[in-house]
Every structure is written in structure tokens, then in C-alpha cells.
Design a protein around this motif. Structure first.
Motif, mmCIF file in Angstrom:
data_model
loop_
_atom_site.group_PDB
_atom_site.id
_atom_site.type_symbol
_atom_site.label_atom_id
_atom_site.label_comp_id
_atom_site.label_asym_id
_atom_site.label_seq_id
_atom_site.Cartn_x
_atom_site.Cartn_y
_atom_site.Cartn_z
ATOM 1 N N TYR A 124 0.818 -1.206 0.000
ATOM 2 C CA TYR A 124 0.000 0.000 0.000
ATOM 3 C C TYR A 124 0.856 1.263 0.000
ATOM 4 N N ASP A 140 -5.453 3.993 1.300
ATOM 5 C CA ASP A 140 -4.339 3.099 0.997
ATOM 6 C C ASP A 140 -4.466 2.628 -0.445
ATOM 7 N N THR A 142 -3.036 0.754 -3.956
ATOM 8 C CA THR A 142 -2.190 -0.316 -4.468
ATOM 9 C C THR A 142 -2.433 -0.448 -5.969
#
Length: 433
Positions: A124, A140, A142
């Protein structure tokens, strides 16, 4: 002289019958009852104990019940156009679902996923978002590898449950799958959750969607005009549903192309009553309340220093149940008269008709939070953009599959297919409607 049948022979026959019945569900009841009688007869006459007889009979009867009532295709409640859309792009929704056989009851099926499934590796990148009222959210992010990225950016926004965040195993599994599909995933961590600092004496609840609107604005500022698919788990599903209902009324869906809601209750009054039942009180209610209170304790100074609070924070951190928490904190904080008014406002059953993007809800009939009788099946068949997928078994955020549920769950499979359908073919449904 009649040959003695050994216990090893019986176990071998039992294993072979399991393989056969796995592919012949319609014969399962007859076969298992016959096996029960057969095994019982031979065990009795081979001088086995009554315990072994009772154990084998019980196992056979349970497996007969499992195959007859739990191994089924999901029920889907929607209009015909949405059904055709799902048949074309989401075949798993029409396949037989095999819940983990040794998990008995909705509570066990809920916990088995958390205890057995591991967190998948997800890297993340945290972004801190300052809100207009001074509050703080953490996102977060990703991203997929360069080899997986293809074409324009597609965003999967993940919203966790009541006290969850980016670290939950169900979160990492969805984000990992999103990256595999080439999508950028972002997890919205609520105020005070998942190491998000509480910077104002204001938390969150099931009816206020301003924070979600702010997150969508941040996403579109970073990726202008990108399509967004939302996955909401439990409370996250309630908030996503609330947002779609409100944005549908206003005609502004902020680039959202679809939503998958998992184990979200639609009748919050019933959910509150269900969580007061003895078994749910011990297994869910006390634990979730302790997590909420822990988050408040970690940020207690914010409340101690604030002026004009409409609640007693010292009384709030002493509560033991979710009903008490809602009555002492949520009700005064968000301006309700009592928790029953709050639960009515949080219930979305009668507002589903306002949703104007593809919306799929997944719920299990044995969910301790929202059992089948509390699901608004009629409202889903009356709304053109909504569909409800229900299984007889699955628990709350469970939906484990196979004998040992460490692999992909039914949720993982449905997410992969439905998100792709919404990103790539969502206009097909809008064209029909």
C-alpha cells in the motif's frame, strides 16, 4: 461363515461414496440414509460401541442435510434485463455453490474465513486526506504491475466493515485480485480506523456519505474521468448503497460504474435485534463494541479537549453493546432523537429504486446480521439496476468455498466477474433500460 467387515473397509466405502455423491446431488439423501443404515448394521454386529454407531449415523444425516439444503445455485432477485446481463458476464452467479462442509451454522461460517484465510501480499501507498470539517481519512492505494496495466486507469474503491480497514484479510484479497485484473485499488479507512488519526470529535455512521463523496473527489482529482467500481463490505456496503440512493436522486453518480455490496444489512432495526440474540451477543456484538471503544480510547484527548459535545465520552467508553454505543454516541453526534430513528434512516430497502448504476448485493441466508427474512427481495425485483444474490449458507462476510477454505471465496469470484462486466460492458445494461 460370514466374513467380518473391518472398520477400514467401511471407511474406504464411505470415501468412495463421498466422491460419487459430490457429483450426484439428487441422489444424496437416499445414498446417505442408506449408508447410515448399512454402517450402523455392520458396526452393531461387529461388536462396535454405541458411540461409534451414533457418530457415524450423525455424520451421515448431517451430510444428507448439507447436500440437500446447502449445495445449491444462488437465488437471484432482479429484473429480466439484469439477469441476462449477469448470465452473459457473471456465470459464477449461476453455478452451484459448495459452502465448506464442516462449518456448521452462520456464526461458524463467518469466523472460519477470518481464522483460516491468510492476508495476501499487497503493497500500500498511504495518502492522508484532510476533510472540510477538519477531519482526517486515510486512503491506501495499491497499483498493478506495469505488465498488467492496460489502457486507461480503472479504480476499485474498497470500503471495509464497521471497524475494518486495509489490513483485513478480506480487504487484501479483493485488492490483490483487483491488481491481478489490472485495476488500481484504493481502500477507504474511516476516521479513527486502521491507524487513521482522529483529528476532530466526529466519527462515522451508516447514514452520512459526505466522507465517501470526498474520497471520490480525491480519486477524480488524481485520475480525471476514470471509472470507479465500489466494493462495500457490511457497513461499507450500507454506505455505498446510501450513496447510490442519494446520488441517483440527484442524478450525480461521480463516475461510479458499478457496486458490489457484500453482507450489508438493508433493515438495520432487524440487524440490531439479531445482534442482541445470545449467541450473536457473545460472538459479534461484544467484540465489535470493544473495537469501537478501543478506537475512541486511542483518541480520547480529542474528545476531552472539545467544547460543546452533545454526549458524555466517559459514559460512551463504558458501553458493552452496539445498541448502547449507538444510543450514547451516534444518536447525539448525528442529531437523531433515538437509535430507532437512526436505524430507520440507515435502512435502504425502500430507496433502492433510486439507484441508477449496476448494483449487485451478496447475502447469505444464515447471516447472523441480516438473515434471509430481513432481505428486501421484492424491492430488488422492482428496481431495474439492482440485483440480489443469496445463498442458503455463507455467514457474514464468509462465503468460504471447498473443503479447506484458504483459496478464493465466492465473493472473490463474483467480484472478478462483476467488476469486469461493469467496467467493460456496463453500457449494455443502461442501453436496455
Amino acid at each position: 461363515m460370514t466374513a467380518m467387515i473391518t472398520r477400514s473397509d467401511l471407511l474406504t466405502a464411505f470415501a468412495n461414496s463421498m466422491i460419487f455423491i459430490y457429483q450426484h446431488k439428487l441422489l444424496s439423501s437416499v445414498v446417505f440414509i442408506s449408508l447410515s443404515i448399512y454402517f450402523t448394521y455392520h458396526l452393531v454386529f461387529s461388536a462396535s460401541t454405541l458411540f461409534h454407531v451414533a457418530l457415524m449415523s450423525g455424520i451421515c444425516l448431517y451430510l444428507a442435510y448439507y447436500w440437500m439444503f446447502h449445495v445449491q445455485k444462488p437465488d437471484i432477485y432482479c429484473q429480466e434485463a439484469f439477469r441476462r446481463f449477469l448470465e452473459c458476464h457473471c456465470p459464477t452467479a449461476f453455478s452451484v455453490y459448495y459452502p465448506t462442509v464442516w462449518t456448521v451454522g452462520g456464526h461458524v461460517r463467518s469466523f472460519s474465513r477470518g481464522f483460516i484465510q491468510r492476508r495476501l501480499p499487497v503493497q500500500y501507498e498511504r495518502e492522508t486526506v484532510k476533510l472540510a470539517d477538519g477531519g482526517t481519512l486515510c486512503l491506501d492505494w495499491t497499483k498493478p504491475s506495469k505488465q498488467q496495466t492496460n489502457g486507461s486507469t480503472k479504480i476499485v474503491l474498497f470500503m471495509a466493515g464497521l471497524t475494518g480497514g486495509s489490513k483485513e484479510n478480506y480487504t487484501t484479497r479483493i485488492c490483490h485480485k483487483a491488481n491481478e485484473l489490472g485495476y488500481t485499488a484504493v481502500v477507504m479507512n474511516n476516521r479513527g480506523c486502521a491507524d487513521t488519526p482522529l483529528t476532530t470529535p466526529m466519527t462515522y455512521c451508516a447514514t452520512v456519505t459526505a466522507d465517501l463523496q470526498a474520497v471520490l473527489s480525491v480519486i477524480h482529482k488524481r485520475y480525471p474521468n476514470c471509472p470507479v467500481f465500489i466494493v462495500g463490505i457490511s457497513l461499507g456496503g450500507v454506505l455505498a448503497t446510501q450513496y447510490l440512493c442519494k446520488s441517483g436522486e440527484s442524478g450525480n453518480d461521480a463516475g461510479v460504474v458499478g457496486v458490489l455490496s457484500v453482507s450489508a444489512p438493508f433493515d438495520c432495526m432487524t440487524t440490531s435485534l439479531q445482534l442482541e440474540l445470545p449467541l450473536s451477543l457473545v460472538t459479534f456484538n461484544y467484540f465489535l463494541t470493544s473495537q469501537l471503544v478501543r478506537n475512541l480510547h486511542q483518541n480520547i484527548d480529542i474528545f476531552k479537549k472539545a467544547d460543546g459535545l452533545t454526549f458524555d465520552i466517559d459514559a460512551v467508553v463504558q458501553v458493552k453493546t452496539l445498541a448502547e454505543f449507538d444510543e450514547k454516541l451516534v444518536v447525539p453526534m448525528f442529531g437523531y432523537n433515538d437509535r430507532f430513528e437512526y436505524y430507520m434512516d440507515a435502512s435502504t430497502s425502500e430507496r433502492l429504486k433510486h439507484i441508477s448504476v449496476p448494483y449487485l448485493a451478496m447475502n447469505a441466508g444464515d447471516d447472523p446480521f441480516a438473515p434471509h427474512f430481513a432481505l428486501p427481495t421484492q424491492q430488488f425485483t422492482s428496481s431495474q439496476y439492482t440485483a440480489l444474490l443469496t445463498t442458503t449458507a455463507g455467514g457474514h462476510i464468509g462465503f468460504a468455498d471447498s473443503i479447506w477454505p484458504s483459496g478464493p471465496t465466492l465473493v472473490d469470484k463474483i467480484f472478478a466477474e462483476f467488476s469486469t462486466a461493469c467496467f467493460e460492458h456496463g453500457n449494455e445494461l443502461k442501453a436496455v433500460n
